[in-house]
Design a protein around this motif. Structure first.
Motif, PDB file in Angstrom:
ATOM      1  N   TRP A 467      -0.353  -2.554 -10.584  1.00 40.47           N
ATOM      2  CA  TRP A 467      -0.360  -2.464  -9.128  1.00 40.47           C
ATOM      3  C   TRP A 467      -0.324  -0.997  -8.708  1.00 40.47           C
ATOM      4  N   GLY A 468      -1.046  -0.663  -7.631  1.00 40.62           N
ATOM      5  CA  GLY A 468      -1.026   0.675  -7.074  1.00 40.62           C
ATOM      6  C   GLY A 468      -1.183   0.633  -5.571  1.00 40.62           C
ATOM      7  N   THR A 469      -0.949   1.745  -4.935  1.00 44.58           N
ATOM      8  CA  THR A 469      -0.947   1.801  -3.474  1.00 44.58           C
ATOM      9  C   THR A 469      -2.295   2.268  -2.912  1.00 44.58           C
ATOM     10  N   VAL A 470      -2.359   2.345  -1.575  1.00 39.99           N
ATOM     11  CA  VAL A 470      -3.547   2.790  -0.856  1.00 39.99           C
ATOM     12  C   VAL A 470      -3.149   4.005  -0.018  1.00 39.99           C
ATOM     13  N   CYS A 471      -3.916   5.055  -0.107  1.00 34.76           N
ATOM     14  CA  CYS A 471      -3.636   6.263   0.675  1.00 34.76           C
ATOM     15  C   CYS A 471      -4.033   6.045   2.140  1.00 34.76           C
ATOM     16  N   ASP A 472      -3.301   6.687   3.054  1.00 35.77           N
ATOM     17  CA  ASP A 472      -3.514   6.421   4.483  1.00 35.77           C
ATOM     18  C   ASP A 472      -4.572   7.320   5.129  1.00 35.77           C
ATOM     19  N   HIS A 473      -5.338   8.070   4.316  1.00 34.27           N
ATOM     20  CA  HIS A 473      -6.404   8.891   4.906  1.00 34.27           C
ATOM     21  C   HIS A 473      -7.426   7.997   5.606  1.00 34.27           C
ATOM     22  N   GLY A 474      -7.538   8.118   6.914  1.00 35.07           N
ATOM     23  CA  GLY A 474      -8.486   7.313   7.675  1.00 35.07           C
ATOM     24  C   GLY A 474      -8.068   5.873   7.876  1.00 35.07           C
ATOM     25  N   TRP A 475      -6.849   5.535   7.501  1.00 34.35           N
ATOM     26  CA  TRP A 475      -6.362   4.138   7.601  1.00 34.35           C
ATOM     27  C   TRP A 475      -6.187   3.735   9.059  1.00 34.35           C
ATOM     28  N   ASP A 476      -6.769   2.576   9.446  1.00 31.29           N
ATOM     29  CA  ASP A 476      -6.700   2.144  10.839  1.00 31.29           C
ATOM     30  C   ASP A 476      -6.652   0.632  10.949  1.00 31.29           C
ATOM     31  N   SER A 498       2.032   6.974   6.502  1.00 30.39           N
ATOM     32  CA  SER A 498       3.147   7.840   6.072  1.00 30.39           C
ATOM     33  C   SER A 498       4.292   7.057   5.429  1.00 30.39           C
ATOM     34  N   ALA A 499       3.944   6.129   4.537  1.00 26.18           N
ATOM     35  CA  ALA A 499       4.951   5.368   3.761  1.00 26.18           C
ATOM     36  C   ALA A 499       5.988   4.713   4.669  1.00 26.18           C
ATOM     37  N   HIS A 500       5.502   4.090   5.730  1.00 23.95           N
ATOM     38  CA  HIS A 500       6.379   3.417   6.693  1.00 23.95           C
ATOM     39  C   HIS A 500       7.291   2.400   6.001  1.00 23.95           C
ATOM     40  N   PHE A 501       6.808   1.734   4.956  1.00 23.04           N
ATOM     41  CA  PHE A 501       7.595   0.742   4.223  1.00 23.04           C
ATOM     42  C   PHE A 501       8.131   1.310   2.901  1.00 23.04           C
ATOM     43  N   GLY A 502       8.293   2.620   2.868  1.00 23.05           N
ATOM     44  CA  GLY A 502       8.803   3.263   1.672  1.00 23.05           C
ATOM     45  C   GLY A 502       7.672   3.709   0.758  1.00 23.05           C
ATOM     46  N   ALA A 503       7.957   4.729  -0.047  1.00 21.38           N
ATOM     47  CA  ALA A 503       6.955   5.260  -0.973  1.00 21.38           C
ATOM     48  C   ALA A 503       6.873   4.393  -2.217  1.00 21.38           C
ATOM     49  N   GLY A 504       5.657   4.066  -2.621  1.00 25.61           N
ATOM     50  CA  GLY A 504       5.461   3.305  -3.839  1.00 25.61           C
ATOM     51  C   GLY A 504       5.584   4.194  -5.074  1.00 25.61           C
ATOM     52  N   THR A 505       5.274   3.614  -6.225  1.00 21.83           N
ATOM     53  CA  THR A 505       5.297   4.356  -7.486  1.00 21.83           C
ATOM     54  C   THR A 505       4.010   4.063  -8.252  1.00 21.83           C
ATOM     55  N   GLY A 506       3.764   4.830  -9.287  1.00 25.88           N
ATOM     56  CA  GLY A 506       2.599   4.574 -10.131  1.00 25.88           C
ATOM     57  C   GLY A 506       1.317   5.054  -9.488  1.00 25.88           C
ATOM     58  N   ASN A 533      -8.317  10.157  -5.669  1.00 27.61           N
ATOM     59  CA  ASN A 533      -7.620  10.471  -4.431  1.00 27.61           C
ATOM     60  C   ASN A 533      -6.987  11.857  -4.516  1.00 27.61           C
ATOM     61  N   ARG A 534      -6.535  12.329  -3.383  1.00 27.76           N
ATOM     62  CA  ARG A 534      -5.840  13.614  -3.302  1.00 27.76           C
ATOM     63  C   ARG A 534      -4.548  13.406  -2.508  1.00 27.76           C
ATOM     64  N   CYS A 535      -3.844  12.336  -2.827  1.00 25.44           N
ATOM     65  CA  CYS A 535      -2.703  11.879  -2.027  1.00 25.44           C
ATOM     66  C   CYS A 535      -1.406  11.890  -2.826  1.00 25.44           C
ATOM     67  N   GLY A 536      -0.321  11.819  -2.100  1.00 26.21           N
ATOM     68  CA  GLY A 536       0.990  11.532  -2.662  1.00 26.21           C
ATOM     69  C   GLY A 536       1.524  10.244  -2.067  1.00 26.21           C
ATOM     70  N   HIS A 537       2.550   9.667  -2.712  1.00 25.42           N
ATOM     71  CA  HIS A 537       3.051   8.367  -2.244  1.00 25.42           C
ATOM     72  C   HIS A 537       3.688   8.433  -0.854  1.00 25.42           C
ATOM     73  N   HIS A 538       3.962   9.648  -0.361  1.00 25.11           N
ATOM     74  CA  HIS A 538       4.479   9.734   1.010  1.00 25.11           C
ATOM     75  C   HIS A 538       3.397   9.395   2.036  1.00 25.11           C
ATOM     76  N   GLU A 539       2.148   9.204   1.547  1.00 22.74           N
ATOM     77  CA  GLU A 539       1.041   8.831   2.423  1.00 22.74           C
ATOM     78  C   GLU A 539       0.621   7.370   2.227  1.00 22.74           C
ATOM     79  N   ASP A 540       1.429   6.563   1.606  1.00 23.49           N
ATOM     80  CA  ASP A 540       1.074   5.159   1.352  1.00 23.49           C
ATOM     81  C   ASP A 540       0.848   4.398   2.666  1.00 23.49           C
ATOM     82  N   ALA A 541      -0.242   3.628   2.697  1.00 22.74           N
ATOM     83  CA  ALA A 541      -0.625   2.859   3.887  1.00 22.74           C
ATOM     84  C   ALA A 541       0.095   1.517   3.938  1.00 22.74           C
ATOM     85  N   GLY A 542       0.258   1.003   5.157  1.00 24.15           N
ATOM     86  CA  GLY A 542       0.895  -0.296   5.341  1.00 24.15           C
ATOM     87  C   GLY A 542       0.167  -1.134   6.375  1.00 24.15           C
ATOM     88  N   VAL A 543       0.597  -2.376   6.520  1.00 25.30           N
ATOM     89  CA  VAL A 543       0.065  -3.264   7.552  1.00 25.30           C
ATOM     90  C   VAL A 543       1.193  -4.062   8.186  1.00 25.30           C
TER      91      VAL A 543
END
Length: 667
Positions: A467-476, A498-506, A533-543
């Motif tokens: 499992w891995g996360t999604v970066c929030d660049h352009g997330w809408d 901006s990792a609204h639900f916390g930063a993921g790992t991996g 990607n060029r992201c860190g987990h502090h940019e993880d997207a949410g819904v």
């Protein structure tokens, strides 16, 4: 001569005492089972004012049979060795126990002298007994069947004179099978044989054992086996919490309370047993401990080690119940296939022949009318992304056994294949050369993180076995809309960044995701490539999805259909008593489907099944959720499904790019 006689007599007495000594010194010992339930656990005996264990050297089902009989726990099912129920402490009293199986007490069997052994507690013997009550008969399961009790060394039935739900409730509780759903009479699960032990049973429903209830006396009856009583229990001494019926945090019921299972060593083999016990198909994955949130109260099990063939999690090796050094942040979870799997030659987790589990056996689906809408439901149910193809004619090989479903017709929005229209279980005119199959995109998706719910959280996708996360660049909202649809969670309300639900790992699997909002899977949207990607987990997207409400039924669309809400892990309908445009307006707004055009009644979109959750709904029209409106209480109604309420919305959904919205104020 007299001296010789005295010597012979004394010598004879000494021989007799020596041969019987091991038995006589233990003739009054007590026995108990530790580490599990009343009728299964580590065998312990009380000798010399101290409890001690039994060594498993030579331990077998004959020995276990005696223990079960002595404890009035029915018959022996297994004789576990190697400290199956955890290692005891203190003395090991017996070794080399050898019973014929007919003894009334363990100390009547042959064994070494008390305390004489070279064993360790890792060799402690155990038993799994049937208990003094069981369910059996044609079509029976662990928690439904003909009621039989063990008395006077034999099994016998219960007569159905006066048999009701209160009586059944006691049976279900005694078997740790949840609550009573039915109390069938007239040998509904077939006629038994032998004794009819109980008649005129009258329980208040609070007794801990059926034999504590009033009855006419053991063996006193005027019945025939055509009157054998039965029960249907909810069957949940184990449950999954914080998610769906077949995925969630594992909890077991012990000592009158629910508790969790520690995730130390927890793997797919252990999960397989849980899925089977819950009648939820096979195990798909063992999610990380944080996936379904931390439980509360007791942590009942730790160091669970199953072979995968056990019928219950409590039959697996484990530490003593309640003995652990875990925290709730380590609670174990499972994701099961939910009565559905993909199999056959060349199949993988998200590609293969479709098989469903019914009536305790796996069977296939006939491909009459099989299309992408049907496949879409399968792929979603298996958490396998969206449907890509529907190969015909047993593409992955012909199955065997039953063909359970034929003429399946799905709208594509159902949460389970069995919710779709079909010709009835086992009703078909097909051969296995017509077995249906699916090819799914294979990119499952989930929401996770702190404060996450079933329909809101950090977006994670499954790729390359992790499992891995999604970066929030352009997330809408357009991107979030696809996620919500893929999760069967209604429409997107927000697209937090901006990792609204916390930063993921991996891994961070996706970046620069660009969806139109109409895609059936996030993987079908444009993106920069998996792992690029060029992201860190502090940019993880949410819904945040509308969730808990959907439109279903024949002829339904994304913005019109039978109104259904999700409560207590089950979808249910809304009764049309007092249903009007104000109520429909709330539904349309909640689904982001514009305004209400009509509020159809009388099951306009077909009659639902299962629960009717709401009745007498009265909305002003301004509420943000249907459950905020006045109603008679969840599950409280006087309706039938031909009164199911529906809506027809204008369907004008407004999309916007939240991230790039610029608002200027001039003063």
């Amino acid at each position: 001569m007299m001296a010789l006689q005295w010597f012979v007599c004394s010598f004879s007495v000494m021989i007799i005492v020596f041969c019987k000594g091991g038995h006589s010194q233990g003739s009054d010992v007590d026995i108990r089972l530790a580490g599990s339930s009343r009728c299964s656990g580590r065998v312990e005996i009380f000798y010399n004012n101290i409890w001690g264990t039994v060594c498993d050297v030579g331990w077998d089902e004959n020995d276990a049979e005696v223990v079960c009989r002595q404890l009035n726990c029915g018959t022996a099912q297994k004789a576990p060795q190697s400290a199956h129920f955890g290692a005891g402490t203190g003395h090991i009293w017996l070794k080399h126990v050898t019973c014929s199986g007919r003894e009334s007490s363990l100390t009547e069997c042959q064994y070494n002298v008390f305390g004489a052994n070279s064993c360790e507690h890792a060799q402690d013997a155990g038993v799994i007994c049937s208990g003094p009550i069981r369910l059996t008969g044609s079509g029976s399961t662990r928690c439904s069947g003909r009621v039989e009790i063990y008395h006077n060394n034999s099994w016998g039935t219960v007569c159905d004179d006066g048999w009701d739900l209160n009586d059944a409730e006691v049976v279900c509780r005694e078997l740790n099978c949840g609550s009573a759903q039915g109390a069938p009479r007239s040998a509904d699960f077939g006629e038994g044989t032998g004794q009819i032990w109980l008649d005129n049973v009258t329980c208040s429903g609070n007794e801990s054992s059926l034999t504590e209830c009033k009855h006419s006396g053991f063996g006193s009856n005027s019945c025939r086996h055509g009157q054998n009583a039965a029960v249907i229990c909810s069957g949940f001494p184990i449950k999954l919490a914080a998610s769906t019926r077949c995925s969630g945090r594992v909890e077991v019921y012990h000592n009158n309370s629910w508790g969790t299972v520690c995730g130390d060593g927890w793997d797919l083999t252990d999960a397989e047993v849980v899925c089977r016990e819950l009648n939820c198909g096979s195990a798909l994955e063992v999610p990380p401990s944080s996936q379904f949130g931390a439980g509360t109260g007791q942590i009942w099990l730790e160091n669970v080690a199953c072979s995968g063939s056990e019928t219950s999690l409590t039959h697996c090796q484990q530490s003593e119940i309640g003995a652990n050094n875990c925290e709730h942040g380590q609670d174990a979870g499972v994701v099961c296939s939910d009565l559905l799997r993909l199999a056959g030659s060349g199949s993988i987790r998200c590609v293969g022949r479709v098989e469903v589990y019914h009536n305790n056996s796996w069977g296939t689906v006939c491909d009459h009318g099989w299309d992408l809408n049907d496949a879409e439901v399968v792929c979603r149910q298996l958490n396998c992304g969206s449907a890509l193809e529907v190969p015909p004619s047993a593409h992955f090989g012909a199955g065997t056994g039953q063909i359970w479903l034929d003429h399946v017709t799905c709208s594509g929005s159902e949460s389970s294949l069995t919710e779709c229209q079909h010709s009835g279980f086992g009703s078909n005119s097909c051969e296995h050369g017509q077995d249906a199959a699916v090819i799914c995109s294979g990119v499952p998706i989930r929401v996770a993180g702190s404060r996450s719910t079933r329909c809101s959280g950090r977006v994670e996708v499954y790729h390359n076995n992790s499992w891995g996360t999604v970066c929030d660049h352009g997330w809408d909202l357009n991107d979030a809309e696809v996620v919500c649809r893929q999760l069967n969670c209604g429409s997107a309300l927000e697209a937090p960044q901006s990792a609204h639900f916390g930063a993921g790992t991996g891994q961070i699997w996706l970046d620069d995701v660009t969806c139109s909002g109409n895609e059936s899977s996030l993987a079908k949207c444009q993106h920069s490539g998996f792992g690029s990607n060029r992201c860190g987990h502090h940019e993880d997207a949410g819904v945040i999805c509308s969730g808990l409400i959907r439109l279903a039924g024949p002829g339904s669309t994304q913005c019109s259909g039978r109104v259904e809400i999700y409560h207590n892990n089950i979808w249910g309908t809304v009764c049309d008593d007092g249903w009007d445009l104000n109520d429909a307006e709330v539904v349309c707004r909640q689904l982001n489907c514009g305004s209400a055009l009509e509020a159809p009644q009388l099951a306009y979109f077909g009659a639902g099944t299962g629960q009717i959750w709401l009745d007498d709904v009265t909305c002003s029209g301004n509420e943000s959720s249907l459950t905020e409106c006045k109603h008679s209480g969840l599950g409280t109604h006087d309706c039938v499904h031909y009164e199911d309420a529906g809506v027809i919305c204008s369907g004008e959904k407004i999309k916007y790019k939240k991230k790039n919205l610029l608002v200027c104020f001039f003063f």
